[in-house]
Scaffold this active site. Structure first.
Site, PDB file in Angstrom:
ATOM      1  N   ASN A   1      51.094  72.191  56.475  1.00 29.75           N
ATOM      2  CA  ASN A   1      50.931  73.550  56.980  1.00 29.75           C
ATOM      3  C   ASN A   1      51.441  73.520  58.417  1.00 29.75           C
ATOM      4  O   ASN A   1      50.715  73.137  59.342  1.00 29.75           O
ATOM      5  CB  ASN A   1      49.478  74.020  56.933  1.00 29.75           C
ATOM      6  CG  ASN A   1      49.363  75.491  57.330  1.00 29.75           C
ATOM      7  OD1 ASN A   1      50.320  76.077  57.841  1.00 29.75           O
ATOM      8  ND2 ASN A   1      48.203  76.085  57.110  1.00 29.75           N
TER       9      ASN A   1
ATOM     10  N   ALA B   1      52.728  78.145  62.953  1.00 32.25           N
ATOM     11  CA  ALA B   1      53.804  78.938  63.570  1.00 32.25           C
ATOM     12  C   ALA B   1      55.137  78.196  63.606  1.00 32.25           C
ATOM     13  O   ALA B   1      56.204  78.825  63.584  1.00 32.25           O
ATOM     14  CB  ALA B   1      53.394  79.345  64.980  1.00 32.25           C
TER      15      ALA B   1
ATOM     16  N   PRO C   1      49.962  74.001  64.894  1.00 33.65           N
ATOM     17  CA  PRO C   1      49.231  74.614  65.994  1.00 33.65           C
ATOM     18  C   PRO C   1      48.232  75.700  65.567  1.00 33.65           C
ATOM     19  O   PRO C   1      48.499  76.464  64.647  1.00 33.65           O
ATOM     20  CB  PRO C   1      50.340  75.228  66.862  1.00 33.65           C
ATOM     21  CG  PRO C   1      51.531  75.302  65.984  1.00 33.65           C
ATOM     22  CD  PRO C   1      51.415  74.163  65.020  1.00 33.65           C
ATOM     23  N   ASN C   2      47.124  75.686  66.252  1.00 36.23           N
ATOM     24  CA  ASN C   2      46.049  76.684  66.128  1.00 36.23           C
ATOM     25  C   ASN C   2      45.215  76.535  64.856  1.00 36.23           C
ATOM     26  O   ASN C   2      44.219  77.243  64.698  1.00 36.23           O
ATOM     27  CB  ASN C   2      46.605  78.119  66.233  1.00 36.23           C
ATOM     28  CG  ASN C   2      47.304  78.358  67.546  1.00 36.23           C
ATOM     29  OD1 ASN C   2      46.711  78.117  68.592  1.00 36.23           O
ATOM     30  ND2 ASN C   2      48.553  78.793  67.518  1.00 36.23           N
TER      31      ASN C   2
ATOM     32  N   HIS D   1      50.502  77.412  53.112  1.00 34.99           N
ATOM     33  CA  HIS D   1      49.944  78.371  54.063  1.00 34.99           C
ATOM     34  C   HIS D   1      48.671  78.953  53.484  1.00 34.99           C
ATOM     35  O   HIS D   1      48.596  79.195  52.266  1.00 34.99           O
ATOM     36  CB  HIS D   1      50.929  79.514  54.339  1.00 34.99           C
ATOM     37  CG  HIS D   1      52.229  79.024  54.891  1.00 34.99           C
ATOM     38  ND1 HIS D   1      52.370  78.633  56.205  1.00 34.99           N
ATOM     39  CD2 HIS D   1      53.426  78.825  54.298  1.00 34.99           C
ATOM     40  CE1 HIS D   1      53.612  78.216  56.394  1.00 34.99           C
ATOM     41  NE2 HIS D   1      54.273  78.316  55.257  1.00 34.99           N
TER      42      HIS D   1
ATOM     43  N   GLU E   1      55.176  72.611  51.320  1.00 33.20           N
ATOM     44  CA  GLU E   1      54.825  73.566  52.377  1.00 33.20           C
ATOM     45  C   GLU E   1      53.643  74.405  51.907  1.00 33.20           C
ATOM     46  O   GLU E   1      53.677  74.954  50.801  1.00 33.20           O
ATOM     47  CB  GLU E   1      56.033  74.476  52.640  1.00 33.20           C
ATOM     48  CG  GLU E   1      55.740  75.594  53.629  1.00 33.20           C
ATOM     49  CD  GLU E   1      56.934  76.531  53.829  1.00 33.20           C
ATOM     50  OE1 GLU E   1      58.037  76.265  53.290  1.00 33.20           O
ATOM     51  OE2 GLU E   1      56.741  77.551  54.520  1.00 33.20           O
TER      52      GLU E   1
ATOM     53  N   TYR F   1      42.522  84.376  57.860  1.00 35.75           N
ATOM     54  CA  TYR F   1      42.498  82.957  57.496  1.00 35.75           C
ATOM     55  C   TYR F   1      41.171  82.505  56.882  1.00 35.75           C
ATOM     56  O   TYR F   1      41.059  81.357  56.465  1.00 35.75           O
ATOM     57  CB  TYR F   1      42.816  82.106  58.727  1.00 35.75           C
ATOM     58  CG  TYR F   1      44.196  82.377  59.290  1.00 35.75           C
ATOM     59  CD1 TYR F   1      45.338  82.114  58.536  1.00 35.75           C
ATOM     60  CD2 TYR F   1      44.371  82.918  60.567  1.00 35.75           C
ATOM     61  CE1 TYR F   1      46.610  82.371  59.039  1.00 35.75           C
ATOM     62  CE2 TYR F   1      45.630  83.169  61.080  1.00 35.75           C
ATOM     63  CZ  TYR F   1      46.748  82.903  60.310  1.00 35.75           C
ATOM     64  OH  TYR F   1      48.001  83.158  60.798  1.00 35.75           O
TER      65      TYR F   1
ATOM     66  N   ARG G   1      53.149  89.534  55.275  1.00 36.49           N
ATOM     67  CA  ARG G   1      52.768  89.780  56.671  1.00 36.49           C
ATOM     68  C   ARG G   1      53.978  90.225  57.492  1.00 36.49           C
ATOM     69  O   ARG G   1      54.927  90.764  56.946  1.00 36.49           O
ATOM     70  CB  ARG G   1      52.091  88.519  57.233  1.00 36.49           C
ATOM     71  CG  ARG G   1      50.831  88.135  56.436  1.00 36.49           C
ATOM     72  CD  ARG G   1      50.162  86.910  56.996  1.00 36.49           C
ATOM     73  NE  ARG G   1      49.718  87.146  58.383  1.00 36.49           N
ATOM     74  CZ  ARG G   1      49.354  86.164  59.210  1.00 36.49           C
ATOM     75  NH1 ARG G   1      49.381  84.908  58.805  1.00 36.49           N
ATOM     76  NH2 ARG G   1      48.964  86.450  60.443  1.00 36.49           N
TER      77      ARG G   1
ATOM     78  N   ARG H   1      39.288  81.754  64.135  1.00 36.99           N
ATOM     79  CA  ARG H   1      40.577  82.408  64.386  1.00 36.99           C
ATOM     80  C   ARG H   1      40.856  83.448  63.305  1.00 36.99           C
ATOM     81  O   ARG H   1      40.978  83.103  62.117  1.00 36.99           O
ATOM     82  CB  ARG H   1      41.654  81.325  64.325  1.00 36.99           C
ATOM     83  CG  ARG H   1      43.054  81.823  64.396  1.00 36.99           C
ATOM     84  CD  ARG H   1      44.031  80.716  64.041  1.00 36.99           C
ATOM     85  NE  ARG H   1      45.370  81.219  64.186  1.00 36.99           N
ATOM     86  CZ  ARG H   1      46.438  80.728  63.583  1.00 36.99           C
ATOM     87  NH1 ARG H   1      46.317  79.695  62.781  1.00 36.99           N
ATOM     88  NH2 ARG H   1      47.608  81.273  63.760  1.00 36.99           N
TER      89      ARG H   1
END
Ligand code: DQA
Length: 145
Positions: A73, A76, A9-10, A99, A97, A22, A106, A17
């Site tokens: 990725n 969330a 998502p996103n 990111h 995985e 990012y 963070r 964004r």
């Protein structure tokens, strides 16, 4: 080698964004860069994005027998989704995985990945280059030398 890239998502909003987190590169730009590198490596890639958890679960389930590795990725859903974790474990396609941001530097809720224990490994913090590193890891995923 066939590699499935899945984006949660996103990530369709990359470029606009939170660019300070990012970067300014869009998901389409990332796909182009991944395809260029995949060509050099002789890998076939499929590149998808969904804001829906169930759609991502479906794609993971369908990957069996179709793809040799998944680069994921989960955005969330990394931090919340037992369903994604169970799908990865059930299907058994080696999954990496990734990111863009260094999730460990963070907010505390991003430190926990529910999918990490069922993934081969994690790449985080290199911006769009995390995707290239994920691709390079995925083509060598069965090489334990
Ligand atoms: C992300 C990190 C996640 O914590 C966040 O929810 C995202 C993007 C990353 O690529 O840095 O949406 O997966």
């Amino acid at each position: 080698m066939r590699i499935l890239f899945l984006n949660g998502p996103n990530l369709n909003l990359l470029g606009q964004r939170e660019p300070e987190v990012y970067g300014h590169t869009t998901l389409a730009d990332i796909e182009t860069k991944v395809r260029q590198r995949a060509k050099q490596l002789g890998a076939d890639i499929d590149f998808r994005q969904s804001n829906l958890e169930g759609e991502l679960v479906g794609w993971i389930q369908q990957a069996k027998g179709q793809f040799e590795a998944i680069v994921l990725n989960a955005a969330a859903y990394t931090h919340t989704s037992v369903a994604l974790r169970d799908a990865i474990a059930a299907v058994g396609v080696p999954t990496i995985e990734i990111h863009l941001s260094n999730v460990h530097a963070r907010e505390e809720f991003r430190h926990k990945s529910l999918i990490a224990p069922v993934c081969v490994g994690q790449i985080a913090g290199f911006g769009w280059r995390s995707y290239i590193l994920g691709l390079e890891a995925s083509v060598n995923v069965n090489d334990r030398s």
